[in-house]
Scaffold this active site. Structure first.
Site, PDB file in Angstrom:
ATOM      1  N   CYS A   1     -77.773 -31.752  27.121  1.00  0.00           N
ATOM      2  CA  CYS A   1     -77.828 -31.659  25.653  1.00  0.00           C
ATOM      3  C   CYS A   1     -77.287 -32.924  24.990  1.00  0.00           C
ATOM      4  O   CYS A   1     -77.346 -33.071  23.769  1.00  0.00           O
ATOM      5  CB  CYS A   1     -77.060 -30.428  25.159  1.00  0.00           C
TER       6      CYS A   1
ATOM      7  N   ASP B   1     -58.935 -27.718  44.774  1.00  0.00           N
ATOM      8  CA  ASP B   1     -59.673 -28.445  45.821  1.00  0.00           C
ATOM      9  C   ASP B   1     -60.665 -27.603  46.623  1.00  0.00           C
ATOM     10  O   ASP B   1     -61.456 -28.143  47.406  1.00  0.00           O
ATOM     11  CB  ASP B   1     -58.691 -29.154  46.777  1.00  0.00           C
TER      12      ASP B   1
ATOM     13  N   GLN C   1     -53.093 -22.415  42.705  1.00  0.00           N
ATOM     14  CA  GLN C   1     -53.099 -23.345  41.574  1.00  0.00           C
ATOM     15  C   GLN C   1     -53.992 -24.543  41.902  1.00  0.00           C
ATOM     16  O   GLN C   1     -54.236 -25.392  41.063  1.00  0.00           O
ATOM     17  CB  GLN C   1     -51.681 -23.852  41.300  1.00  0.00           C
ATOM     18  N   ASN C   2     -54.438 -24.602  43.150  1.00  0.00           N
ATOM     19  CA  ASN C   2     -55.194 -25.780  43.591  1.00  0.00           C
ATOM     20  C   ASN C   2     -56.644 -25.727  43.134  1.00  0.00           C
ATOM     21  O   ASN C   2     -57.229 -24.657  43.017  1.00  0.00           O
ATOM     22  CB  ASN C   2     -55.141 -25.898  45.117  1.00  0.00           C
TER      23      ASN C   2
ATOM     24  N   SER D   1     -44.052 -26.685  43.533  1.00  0.00           N
ATOM     25  CA  SER D   1     -42.754 -27.092  42.978  1.00  0.00           C
ATOM     26  C   SER D   1     -42.242 -26.044  41.992  1.00  0.00           C
ATOM     27  O   SER D   1     -41.093 -26.109  41.567  1.00  0.00           O
ATOM     28  CB  SER D   1     -42.870 -28.453  42.292  1.00  0.00           C
TER      29      SER D   1
ATOM     30  N   GLY E   1     -45.824 -24.120  49.033  1.00  0.00           N
ATOM     31  CA  GLY E   1     -46.170 -25.486  48.638  1.00  0.00           C
ATOM     32  C   GLY E   1     -46.336 -25.709  47.150  1.00  0.00           C
ATOM     33  O   GLY E   1     -47.210 -26.467  46.739  1.00  0.00           O
TER      34      GLY E   1
ATOM     35  N   GLU F   1     -39.231 -28.513  50.435  1.00  0.00           N
ATOM     36  CA  GLU F   1     -37.900 -28.730  49.849  1.00  0.00           C
ATOM     37  C   GLU F   1     -37.562 -27.555  48.933  1.00  0.00           C
ATOM     38  O   GLU F   1     -38.469 -26.816  48.523  1.00  0.00           O
ATOM     39  CB  GLU F   1     -37.887 -30.047  49.046  1.00  0.00           C
TER      40      GLU F   1
ATOM     41  N   HIS G   1     -56.243 -22.664  38.078  1.00  0.00           N
ATOM     42  CA  HIS G   1     -56.423 -23.898  37.293  1.00  0.00           C
ATOM     43  C   HIS G   1     -57.825 -24.492  37.398  1.00  0.00           C
ATOM     44  O   HIS G   1     -58.042 -25.615  36.952  1.00  0.00           O
ATOM     45  CB  HIS G   1     -55.363 -24.944  37.705  1.00  0.00           C
TER      46      HIS G   1
ATOM     47  N   CYS H   1     -69.743 -28.312  29.862  1.00  0.00           N
ATOM     48  CA  CYS H   1     -70.201 -29.035  28.678  1.00  0.00           C
ATOM     49  C   CYS H   1     -69.217 -28.762  27.530  1.00  0.00           C
ATOM     50  O   CYS H   1     -68.910 -27.607  27.242  1.00  0.00           O
ATOM     51  CB  CYS H   1     -71.603 -28.566  28.296  1.00  0.00           C
TER      52      CYS H   1
HETATM   53  C1  BJW Z   1     -45.055 -29.000  50.791  1.00  0.00           C
HETATM   54  C2  BJW Z   1     -45.705 -29.807  51.726  1.00  0.00           C
HETATM   55  C3  BJW Z   1     -46.033 -29.217  52.971  1.00  0.00           C
HETATM   56  C4  BJW Z   1     -45.374 -30.972  49.945  1.00  0.00           C
HETATM   57  N1  BJW Z   1     -45.705 -27.961  53.202  1.00  0.00           N
HETATM   58  N2  BJW Z   1     -44.729 -27.753  51.058  1.00  0.00           N
HETATM   59  C5  BJW Z   1     -43.289 -22.197  29.364  1.00  0.00           C
HETATM   60  C6  BJW Z   1     -42.156 -22.980  29.519  1.00  0.00           C
HETATM   61  C7  BJW Z   1     -42.254 -24.363  29.587  1.00  0.00           C
HETATM   62  C8  BJW Z   1     -43.483 -24.995  29.490  1.00  0.00           C
HETATM   63  C9  BJW Z   1     -44.603 -24.237  29.363  1.00  0.00           C
HETATM   64  C10 BJW Z   1     -44.509 -22.858  29.295  1.00  0.00           C
HETATM   65  N3  BJW Z   1     -45.769 -22.343  29.178  1.00  0.00           N
HETATM   66  C11 BJW Z   1     -46.632 -23.363  29.163  1.00  0.00           C
HETATM   67  C12 BJW Z   1     -45.954 -24.507  29.245  1.00  0.00           C
HETATM   68  C13 BJW Z   1     -46.577 -25.846  29.244  1.00  0.00           C
HETATM   69  C14 BJW Z   1     -47.172 -26.241  30.568  1.00  0.00           C
HETATM   70  C15 BJW Z   1     -46.068 -26.367  31.613  1.00  0.00           C
HETATM   71  O1  BJW Z   1     -45.837 -25.498  32.431  1.00  0.00           O
HETATM   72  N4  BJW Z   1     -45.387 -27.484  31.650  1.00  0.00           N
HETATM   73  C16 BJW Z   1     -44.329 -27.731  32.634  1.00  0.00           C
HETATM   74  C17 BJW Z   1     -44.597 -29.038  33.373  1.00  0.00           C
HETATM   75  C18 BJW Z   1     -43.018 -27.700  31.950  1.00  0.00           C
HETATM   76  N5  BJW Z   1     -48.182 -25.270  30.992  1.00  0.00           N
HETATM   77  C19 BJW Z   1     -49.401 -25.289  30.473  1.00  0.00           C
HETATM   78  O2  BJW Z   1     -49.731 -26.089  29.632  1.00  0.00           O
HETATM   79  C20 BJW Z   1     -50.368 -24.245  30.981  1.00  0.00           C
HETATM   80  N6  BJW Z   1     -50.983 -23.591  29.886  1.00  0.00           N
HETATM   81  C21 BJW Z   1     -50.403 -22.572  29.230  1.00  0.00           C
HETATM   82  O3  BJW Z   1     -49.410 -22.018  29.631  1.00  0.00           O
HETATM   83  O4  BJW Z   1     -51.055 -22.217  28.059  1.00  0.00           O
HETATM   84  C22 BJW Z   1     -50.327 -21.521  27.078  1.00  0.00           C
HETATM   85  C23 BJW Z   1     -49.298 -22.465  26.447  1.00  0.00           C
HETATM   86  C24 BJW Z   1     -49.607 -23.792  26.237  1.00  0.00           C
HETATM   87  C25 BJW Z   1     -48.654 -24.652  25.684  1.00  0.00           C
HETATM   88  C26 BJW Z   1     -47.385 -24.190  25.358  1.00  0.00           C
HETATM   89  C27 BJW Z   1     -47.099 -22.848  25.611  1.00  0.00           C
HETATM   90  C28 BJW Z   1     -48.061 -21.978  26.128  1.00  0.00           C
HETATM   91  C29 BJW Z   1     -51.489 -24.927  31.743  1.00  0.00           C
HETATM   92  C30 BJW Z   1     -51.024 -25.535  33.007  1.00  0.00           C
HETATM   93  C31 BJW Z   1     -52.175 -26.278  33.680  1.00  0.00           C
HETATM   94  C32 BJW Z   1     -51.664 -27.079  34.866  1.00  0.00           C
HETATM   95  N7  BJW Z   1     -52.665 -27.931  35.295  1.00  0.00           N
HETATM   96  C33 BJW Z   1     -52.371 -28.849  36.375  1.00  0.00           C
HETATM   97  C34 BJW Z   1     -53.352 -29.996  36.323  1.00  0.00           C
HETATM   98  C35 BJW Z   1     -54.697 -29.576  36.619  1.00  0.00           C
HETATM   99  C36 BJW Z   1     -55.458 -30.778  36.733  1.00  0.00           C
HETATM  100  C37 BJW Z   1     -55.976 -31.062  38.058  1.00  0.00           C
HETATM  101  O5  BJW Z   1     -55.643 -30.496  39.099  1.00  0.00           O
HETATM  102  O6  BJW Z   1     -56.734 -31.938  37.981  1.00  0.00           O
HETATM  103  O7  BJW Z   1     -52.408 -28.148  37.630  1.00  0.00           O
HETATM  104  S1  BJW Z   1     -50.771 -29.577  36.382  1.00  0.00           S
HETATM  105  C38 BJW Z   1     -50.610 -29.682  38.101  1.00  0.00           C
HETATM  106  O8  BJW Z   1     -49.411 -28.922  38.407  1.00  0.00           O
HETATM  107  C39 BJW Z   1     -51.798 -28.908  38.698  1.00  0.00           C
HETATM  108  C40 BJW Z   1     -51.101 -27.993  39.673  1.00  0.00           C
HETATM  109  O9  BJW Z   1     -51.908 -26.872  39.943  1.00  0.00           O
HETATM  110  C41 BJW Z   1     -49.800 -27.684  38.984  1.00  0.00           C
HETATM  111  C42 BJW Z   1     -48.719 -27.201  39.876  1.00  0.00           C
HETATM  112  O10 BJW Z   1     -48.320 -28.198  40.777  1.00  0.00           O
HETATM  113  P1  BJW Z   1     -47.964 -27.780  42.254  1.00  0.00           P
HETATM  114  O11 BJW Z   1     -49.132 -27.172  42.888  1.00  0.00           O
HETATM  115  O12 BJW Z   1     -46.727 -26.991  42.243  1.00  0.00           O
HETATM  116  O13 BJW Z   1     -47.762 -29.212  42.954  1.00  0.00           O
HETATM  117  P2  BJW Z   1     -46.482 -30.154  42.997  1.00  0.00           P
HETATM  118  O14 BJW Z   1     -46.935 -31.500  43.385  1.00  0.00           O
HETATM  119  O15 BJW Z   1     -45.691 -30.057  41.765  1.00  0.00           O
HETATM  120  O16 BJW Z   1     -45.567 -29.527  44.156  1.00  0.00           O
HETATM  121  C43 BJW Z   1     -45.932 -29.566  45.521  1.00  0.00           C
HETATM  122  C44 BJW Z   1     -44.838 -28.919  46.330  1.00  0.00           C
HETATM  123  O17 BJW Z   1     -45.260 -28.857  47.675  1.00  0.00           O
HETATM  124  C45 BJW Z   1     -43.514 -29.701  46.311  1.00  0.00           C
HETATM  125  O18 BJW Z   1     -42.442 -28.801  46.080  1.00  0.00           O
HETATM  126  C46 BJW Z   1     -43.417 -30.284  47.724  1.00  0.00           C
HETATM  127  O19 BJW Z   1     -42.093 -30.355  48.212  1.00  0.00           O
HETATM  128  C47 BJW Z   1     -44.208 -29.288  48.520  1.00  0.00           C
HETATM  129  N8  BJW Z   1     -44.823 -29.799  49.751  1.00  0.00           N
HETATM  130  N9  BJW Z   1     -45.862 -31.087  51.242  1.00  0.00           N
HETATM  131  C48 BJW Z   1     -45.036 -27.270  52.278  1.00  0.00           C
HETATM  132  N10 BJW Z   1     -46.657 -29.970  53.973  1.00  0.00           N
END
Ligand code: BJW
Length: 245
Positions: free
Chosen positions: A149, A103, A100-101, A188, A186, A214, A118, A126
């Site tokens: 453009c 980076d 999902q990263n 959530s 890693g 966690e 992602h 564009c």
């Molecule tokens: C460690 C550690 C160490 C720390 N060792 N561990 C169905 C149900 C409900 C909602 C939805 C659904 N379908 C779609 C949605 C809406 C939405 C969504 O899911 N919302 C939820 C928040 C509820 N999803 C979307 O909009 C997606 N689109 C989609 O489904 O389209 C169709 C649709 C749209 C609308 C309605 C219905 C259908 C698109 C999602 C795009 C997510 N984009 C982001 C931002 C990108 C921007 C960017 O990067 O600049 O992506 S959000 C952000 O969260 C980013 C990440 O990839 C993503 C996930 O986060 P991640 O990676 O899990 O990070 P953290 O910080 O949350 O967790 C880190 C974890 O690591 C923690 O647990 C720590 O404890 C742990 N940790 N140090 C091991 N050393």
């Protein structure tokens, strides 16, 4: 926390290993996670900036956030967790990494079979023509950047409310269904549809292992949940697996 022997055995005998990663894998490289205390930027949460609406309202603000993150990612290096995943790929009969990263650190660690669900922070698109280009400049000059453009460029990243690219989501679901073992590292596990992938593997009869700092909402459905830092657990797991093969 010790790695259960059953986990070592399942990974060692896996015919198709998949790893799903989130921001936590890059935390030990100094890249902030989204939902931790360090995930805030100027008091904004990701949910307030990573949306098409936020970009429409204030593209400069959104680009300032990305410019800040590009600076951090540009200074970061892959950590032992990324490197262990890259070694697991080389020794597995069949392998896929779903991240999902945005980076690019997995690629820099040597991972090859990757789907970036992602997008990628070094790519821009564009808004008018849809053309994609890579730009490694940090910091960017003249925010927000524009295409030749004349239209705005946006980060080539999937924001909340936007659909994931069909190719990447289809590959991810196929891989989740076909693999016999998935490591979920890693994340959530709150953002859909990525958070559903371990359930797909589980329902298809695969073995699911979570490695996270966690517990998460999916911990109870996994076969094993190992609490700790991925940069410590993954190298140990990979070492134990390599001795077992
Ligand atoms: C460690 C550690 C160490 C720390 N060792 N561990 C169905 C149900 C409900 C909602 C939805 C659904 N379908 C779609 C949605 C809406 C939405 C969504 O899911 N919302 C939820 C928040 C509820 N999803 C979307 O909009 C997606 N689109 C989609 O489904 O389209 C169709 C649709 C749209 C609308 C309605 C219905 C259908 C698109 C999602 C795009 C997510 N984009 C982001 C931002 C990108 C921007 C960017 O990067 O600049 O992506 S959000 C952000 O969260 C980013 C990440 O990839 C993503 C996930 O986060 P991640 O990676 O899990 O990070 P953290 O910080 O949350 O967790 C880190 C974890 O690591 C923690 O647990 C720590 O404890 C742990 N940790 N140090 C091991 N050393």
């Amino acid at each position: 926390m010790a790695i259960p022997d059953q986990v070592v055995q399942k990974v060692a005998e896996s015919k198709f290993l998949t790893v799903l990663t989130g921001a936590g894998i890059s935390a030990e490289s100094g890249v902030p996670t989204f939902r931790g205390q360090d995930g805030l930027w100027k008091n904004y949460r990701a949910e307030e900036l990573a949306t098409p609406e936020a970009f429409q309202k204030d593209p400069k603000l959104v680009w300032e956030w990305y410019d800040w993150r590009r600076g951090i990612v540009g200074d970061a290096n892959p950590n032992p967790g990324h490197e262990a995943i890259s070694r697991l790929e080389k020794s597995a009969p069949n392998f896929y990494l779903i991240t999902q990263n945005v980076d690019g650190l997995h690629e820099r660690a040597g991972s090859c079979k990757i789907v970036e669900l992602h997008g990628n922070i070094w790519k821009m698109r564009c808004v008018k023509e849809g053309t994609i280009k890579t730009d490694l400049t940090v910091p960017l000059e003249n925010l927000p950047p524009h295409c030749e453009c004349g239209a705005l460029l946006r980060p080539h990243i999937v924001w909340f409310g936007e659909s994931l690219w069909p190719d990447s989501i289809e590959t991810a679901f196929l891989v989740a269904e076909e693999c016999d073992c998935m490591l979920v590292v890693g994340t959530s596990a709150v953002v859909q549809p990525a958070a559903s992938l371990p359930l797909v593997t589980k329902r298809a009869g695969g073995f699911v292992v979570e490695i996270n700092a966690e517990p998460t909402p999916i911990s109870d459905m996994t076969d094993s949940s190992i609490l700790g830092k991925s940069g410590e657990i993954l190298p140990e797991l990979e070492y134990l697996v390599s001795k077992r093969k």
